[in-house]
Scaffold this motif. Structure first.
Motif, mmCIF file in Angstrom:
data_model
loop_
_atom_site.group_PDB
_atom_site.id
_atom_site.type_symbol
_atom_site.label_atom_id
_atom_site.label_comp_id
_atom_site.label_asym_id
_atom_site.label_seq_id
_atom_site.Cartn_x
_atom_site.Cartn_y
_atom_site.Cartn_z
ATOM 1 N N THR A 95 0.798 -1.231 0.000
ATOM 2 C CA THR A 95 0.000 0.000 0.000
ATOM 3 C C THR A 95 0.830 1.279 0.000
ATOM 4 N N ILE A 96 1.823 1.310 -0.832
ATOM 5 C CA ILE A 96 2.733 2.446 -0.817
ATOM 6 C C ILE A 96 2.329 3.471 -1.899
ATOM 7 N N ARG A 97 3.103 4.554 -2.043
ATOM 8 C CA ARG A 97 2.711 5.700 -2.900
ATOM 9 C C ARG A 97 2.424 5.302 -4.345
ATOM 10 N N ILE A 98 1.269 5.689 -4.838
ATOM 11 C CA ILE A 98 0.982 5.494 -6.262
ATOM 12 C C ILE A 98 0.556 6.829 -6.862
ATOM 13 N N ALA A 99 0.759 6.974 -8.160
ATOM 14 C CA ALA A 99 0.518 8.275 -8.791
ATOM 15 C C ALA A 99 -0.366 8.137 -10.027
ATOM 16 N N ARG A 100 -1.108 9.191 -10.321
ATOM 17 C CA ARG A 100 -1.939 9.260 -11.515
ATOM 18 C C ARG A 100 -1.769 10.636 -12.150
ATOM 19 N N VAL A 101 -2.066 10.714 -13.448
ATOM 20 C CA VAL A 101 -2.052 12.013 -14.125
ATOM 21 C C VAL A 101 -3.449 12.257 -14.699
ATOM 22 N N PRO A 102 -4.231 13.176 -14.098
ATOM 23 C CA PRO A 102 -5.544 13.471 -14.693
ATOM 24 C C PRO A 102 -5.314 14.150 -16.048
ATOM 25 N N VAL A 103 -5.746 13.459 -17.123
ATOM 26 C CA VAL A 103 -5.328 13.903 -18.456
ATOM 27 C C VAL A 103 -5.960 15.250 -18.821
ATOM 28 N N SER A 104 -7.262 15.388 -18.550
ATOM 29 C CA SER A 104 -7.890 16.633 -19.000
ATOM 30 C C SER A 104 -8.727 17.308 -17.905
ATOM 31 N N GLU A 105 -8.710 16.760 -16.698
ATOM 32 C CA GLU A 105 -9.531 17.367 -15.631
ATOM 33 C C GLU A 105 -8.689 18.192 -14.676
ATOM 34 N N THR A 106 -9.290 19.259 -14.183
ATOM 35 C CA THR A 106 -8.669 19.999 -13.088
ATOM 36 C C THR A 106 -9.218 19.400 -11.791
ATOM 37 N N LEU A 107 -8.341 19.015 -10.877
ATOM 38 C CA LEU A 107 -8.803 18.473 -9.600
ATOM 39 C C LEU A 107 -8.627 19.540 -8.517
ATOM 40 N N VAL A 108 -9.548 19.524 -7.559
ATOM 41 C CA VAL A 108 -9.445 20.502 -6.467
ATOM 42 C C VAL A 108 -9.538 19.753 -5.146
ATOM 43 N N CYS A 109 -8.600 20.033 -4.248
ATOM 44 C CA CYS A 109 -8.647 19.391 -2.926
ATOM 45 C C CYS A 109 -8.305 20.428 -1.864
ATOM 46 N N HIS A 110 -9.164 20.586 -0.888
ATOM 47 C CA HIS A 110 -8.974 21.582 0.180
ATOM 48 C C HIS A 110 -8.618 22.950 -0.406
ATOM 49 N N GLY A 111 -9.271 23.311 -1.511
ATOM 50 C CA GLY A 111 -9.055 24.621 -2.124
ATOM 51 C C GLY A 111 -7.813 24.707 -3.003
ATOM 52 N N HIS A 112 -7.000 23.655 -3.038
ATOM 53 C CA HIS A 112 -5.804 23.683 -3.885
ATOM 54 C C HIS A 112 -6.148 23.144 -5.274
ATOM 55 N N VAL A 113 -5.724 23.885 -6.286
ATOM 56 C CA VAL A 113 -6.074 23.509 -7.655
ATOM 57 C C VAL A 113 -4.925 22.699 -8.264
ATOM 58 N N ILE A 114 -5.276 21.506 -8.759
ATOM 59 C CA ILE A 114 -4.267 20.654 -9.396
ATOM 60 C C ILE A 114 -4.616 20.597 -10.890
ATOM 61 N N PRO A 115 -3.835 21.287 -11.720
ATOM 62 C CA PRO A 115 -4.212 21.398 -13.133
ATOM 63 C C PRO A 115 -4.061 20.079 -13.900
ATOM 64 N N PRO A 116 -4.796 19.925 -15.025
ATOM 65 C CA PRO A 116 -4.658 18.706 -15.837
ATOM 66 C C PRO A 116 -3.201 18.508 -16.236
ATOM 67 N N GLY A 117 -2.787 17.254 -16.347
ATOM 68 C CA GLY A 117 -1.403 16.970 -16.761
ATOM 69 C C GLY A 117 -0.433 16.925 -15.590
ATOM 70 N N SER A 118 -0.893 17.315 -14.374
ATOM 71 C CA SER A 118 0.020 17.247 -13.222
ATOM 72 C C SER A 118 0.060 15.808 -12.700
#
Ligand code: HEM
Length: 493
Positions: A357-380
Motif C-alpha cells: 500500500t505504498i505511494r501510487i501516482a496518476r495524471v488526470p489527463v484533461s480534468e482539473t482536480l481541487v482538494c482543500h481549495g488547492h487547484v491541481i491542473p490537468p497533466g500534473s
C-alpha cells in the motif's frame, strides 16, 4: 572557457525561478527544495532505500493535506479525495514513467503509461480475474491451503518445537496458486521443504532496485545489453524467472478443473496477433506472478502477527467459523466465509495493515482536480499513499492499533467513511486486477489456520513487521518480513 559553465548555471537558476514562481504547481505548499529539484526524493528513495514516504508524511504534518513533493508531483493525504485521483469510467488517468519506470517491464499492466492503451490491455486480462473466474478455481486454492495446514500439523508433531516460518509458507501458497492458475501447473514451492521460491525472490530483487531504475530507466536498456554473466550477477533471480517462464510455457497444461488458464486467456487464438504479442504475455506473466505472491503473503503474515497476540479474539473467531466449517478440517468456503461479520472485520483490519500500500501516482489527463481549495491542473502528477490514509486518524481513530471491532461497532455513516478509506487494492481503472484472488486466499487460509491451530509468536518482535521502507510494497528496515509462530495446540472439535 567560462561561457558554458556560466550558461549552465544561468539556465539552472532560470529553471529554479520558473519552478518556484511560474510552474502550474507553484501555489501548492511544500518545501522549496522539493519544488525545485528531485534531489531530496533521490536521496531518500535511492540512497537511503525507500525512505521518501516518511519525509512526505512530515511534510503533511507541516503543510497540510496537499503538498508538492517534487517539481512535478503533488501528494494528497485526504481519504475522501482518493477516489477522485484514481477515477474510473471514462475519466482518463495516465500514469507517469517517473513513478512506474522502475518496473522495467514496459508492457506490464501497472507500468503502461497511456490510459487508453492500458484500458485495451486490461480488458484482455479482466476475464481471468473476475469473481466468477476465481470462484471456479477455489478447489485449487483449497488444495494449497490444505498443504499449508499440513505443514502446521507436521510442525506440531515434529521435533523442531512446532515452529513455522510464515513468510516461506505464505509466499509458497501465493506463488503456487498463481503459477498453477497461470500455467496449469505449479512449481511445488509448498512441497519443497527448502522453499526455494524464485518467484518471490525475483519480485523482491526487482522491488529493491525499483527506485534506482525509476530515476534511471535507461539502466534497463543497459542491462539488456550487458553480457549474460553481468546480468546474472546483478539480477540473478530475474534471469531465473525468465528461464522459469520458458520452462513453464513448455509444460503448460491448458485446463485446471475445467477452467482456462491465464496463458490460455492471454494467448486466445481468436485475439488479433498484436494483442498476443510475446512481450505483452511475458511482461504480464512476470508481473502477475510477482504481484500475486509478495503482497498477499505480506498481508497474511502481518495480519497473523497481530491476531496471534489476541487469543480471546482468536477463540471468538473460531466459534464463528464453526458455523461454516463444522469440523476443524472442513474446507473453508470463500463465499460463505465472506458473510461472517467478525471474520470480515478481521480481514478488513488485515488489509488496513497490508504492505502492498505504498505511494501510487496518476495524471488526470484533461480534468482539473481541487482538494482543500488547492487547484491541481490537468497533466500534473498527483499521488497518494494508502499507508498514510490507512493510518489517518479521522476514519481510523487510534490507527496504529489492530482493532477489528472498529468495523463491528461503527455507525452506518462511520462505516461508509471507513470503507471509503480502506484502499489496499487502490481504486478505479488501474486498481488491483488480482483482488478477488488475493481475498479468496486470505479468507480461506485464515479460516483454516484459526479453525485448526493454537499459535504463539516465536522469536518475532514489532520491529520485524514495522513498515520502514517503501519499495513499491512496504518492507521492514532490513531484509524481508520475518514472522515465526509456534503451533501450541490443535483443535479437536
Ligand atoms: C493483498 C494482496 C494484494 C495487494 C494489497 C495488491 C495491491 C495492488 C495495488 C495497490 C495495485 C495498484 C497499483 C497502482 O495503482 O499502480 C495493484 C495492481 C495490480 N495487482 Fe495487486 N495486490 C494484491 C494481490 C494481487 C494478486 C493476487 C495479483 C494476481 C493477479 C495482483 C496483480 C496485480 C496487477 C496485474 C496489477 C496491475 C493492474 C493494472 O494496472 O491494471 N495483485 N495491486
Amino acid at each position: 572557457m567560462w561561457t558554458i559553465p556560466i550558461l549552465a548555471v544561468g539556465l539552472l537558476l532560470l529553471r529554479c525561478i520558473y519552478r518556484l514562481y511560474l510552474h502550474p504547481l507553484s501555489k501548492i505548499p511544500g518545501p522549496k527544495l522539493a519544488a525545485v529539484t528531485r534531489l531530496p526524493e533521490f536521496y531518500h528513495d535511492v540512497i537511503r532505500g525507500g525512505k521518501y514516504l516518511w519525509q512526505v508524511e512530515k511534510m503533511h504534518k507541516k503543510y497540510g493535506p496537499v503538498v508538492r513533493i517534487n517539481p512535478n508531483q503533488v501528494h494528497v493525504n485526504e481519504p475522501t479525495f482518493y477516489a477522485e485521483m484514481c477515477a474510473s469510467g471514462g475519466r482518463k488517468r495516465d500514469k507517469t514513467l517517473e513513478s512506474v519506470g522502475g518496473f522495467g517491464l514496459s508492457e506490464a499492466l501497472p507500468s503502461i503509461v497511456d490510459h487508453d492503451h492500458h484500458g485495451r490491455r486490461r480488458k484482455q486480462l479482466n476475464p481471468a480475474f473476475s469473481k466468477k473466474a476465481i470462484v471456479d478455481i477455489l478447489p485449487l486454492v483449497q488444495q494449497k491451503v490444505d498443504l499449508v495446514a499440513e505443514h502446521f500439523k507436521a510442525a506440531y508433531c515434529g521435533d523442531n518445537g512446532g515452529v513455522v516460518d510464515l513468510d516461506a509458507e505464505f509466499t509458497g501458497l501465493a506463488a503456487d496458486t498463481v503459477t498453477q492458475y497461470t500455467f496449469g501447473k505449479d512449481l511445488g514451492f509448498l512441497r519443497d521443504n527448502k522453499f526455494n521460491n524464485i518467484i518471490t525472490s525475483s519480485m523482491r530483487e526487482m522491488t529493491n532496485q525499483f527506485h534506482l531504475i525509476r530515476f534511471f530507466p535507461w539502466l534497463v536498456v543497459l542491462l539488456q545489453h550487458l553480457p549474460a554473466i553481468c546480468i546474472r550477477w546483478l539480477r540473478p533471480n530475474s534471469v531465473g524467472i525468465n528461464a522459469l517462464q520458458d520452462r513453464l510455457h513448455q509444460i503448460s497444461e491448458t485446463k485446471i478443473g475445467g477452467s482456462r488458464t491465464v496463458i490460455d486467456i492471454l494467448n486466445d487464438p481468436s485475439l488479433p496477433a498484436e494483442a498476443r504479442a510475446p512481450e505483452f504475455i511475458r511482461d504480464n506473466v512476470n508481473i502477475i506472478l510477482g504481484a500475486a505472491s509478495d503482497p498477499t503473503s505480506g498481508t497474511l503474515l502481518i495480519g497473523l502477527y497481530h491476531l496471534v497476540q489476541r487469543p480471546q479474539l482468536w477463540l471468538k473467531l473460531r466459534d464463528e467459523l464453526r458455523g461454516v466449517m463444522p469440523s476443524p478440517t472442513s474446507p473453508a468456503p470463500w463465499l460463505e466465509l465472506e458473510q461472517l461479520p467478525l471474520l470480515k472485520a478481521v480481514v478488513n483490519e488485515m488489509l488496513r495493515f497490508s504492505p502492498g500500500t505504498i505511494r501510487i501516482a496518476r495524471v488526470p489527463v484533461s480534468e482539473t482536480l481541487v482538494c482543500h481549495g488547492h487547484v491541481i491542473p490537468p497533466g500534473s502528477i498527483v499521488s497518494s499513499s494508502a499507508r498514510l490514509i490507512h493510518m489517518h486518524p479521522d476514519p481510523f481513530p487510534d490507527p496504529e492499533s489492530f482493532d477489528p471491532h472498529r468495523w463491528l461497532d461503527a455507525s452506518p455513516e462511520k462505516l461508509i467513511k471507513m470503507s471509503q478509506a480502506l484502499i489496499p487494492f487502490s481504486r478505479g481503472n488501474r486498481s488491483c486486477i488480482g483482488h478477488y484472488l488475493a481475498t479468496a486466499q486470505i479468507y480461506m487460509l485464515l479460516a483454516a489456520i484459526v479453525r485448526q491451530f493454537d499459535l504463539e509468536l516465536y522469536n518475532t518482535s514489532a520491529k520485524d513487521v514495522e513498515f520502514a521502507r517503501d519499495c513499491v510494497v512496504a518492507r521492514p528496515e532490513r531484509g524481508d518480513w520475518s514472522v515465526k509462530v509456534r503451533v501450541v495446540g490443535i483443535a479437536m472439535h
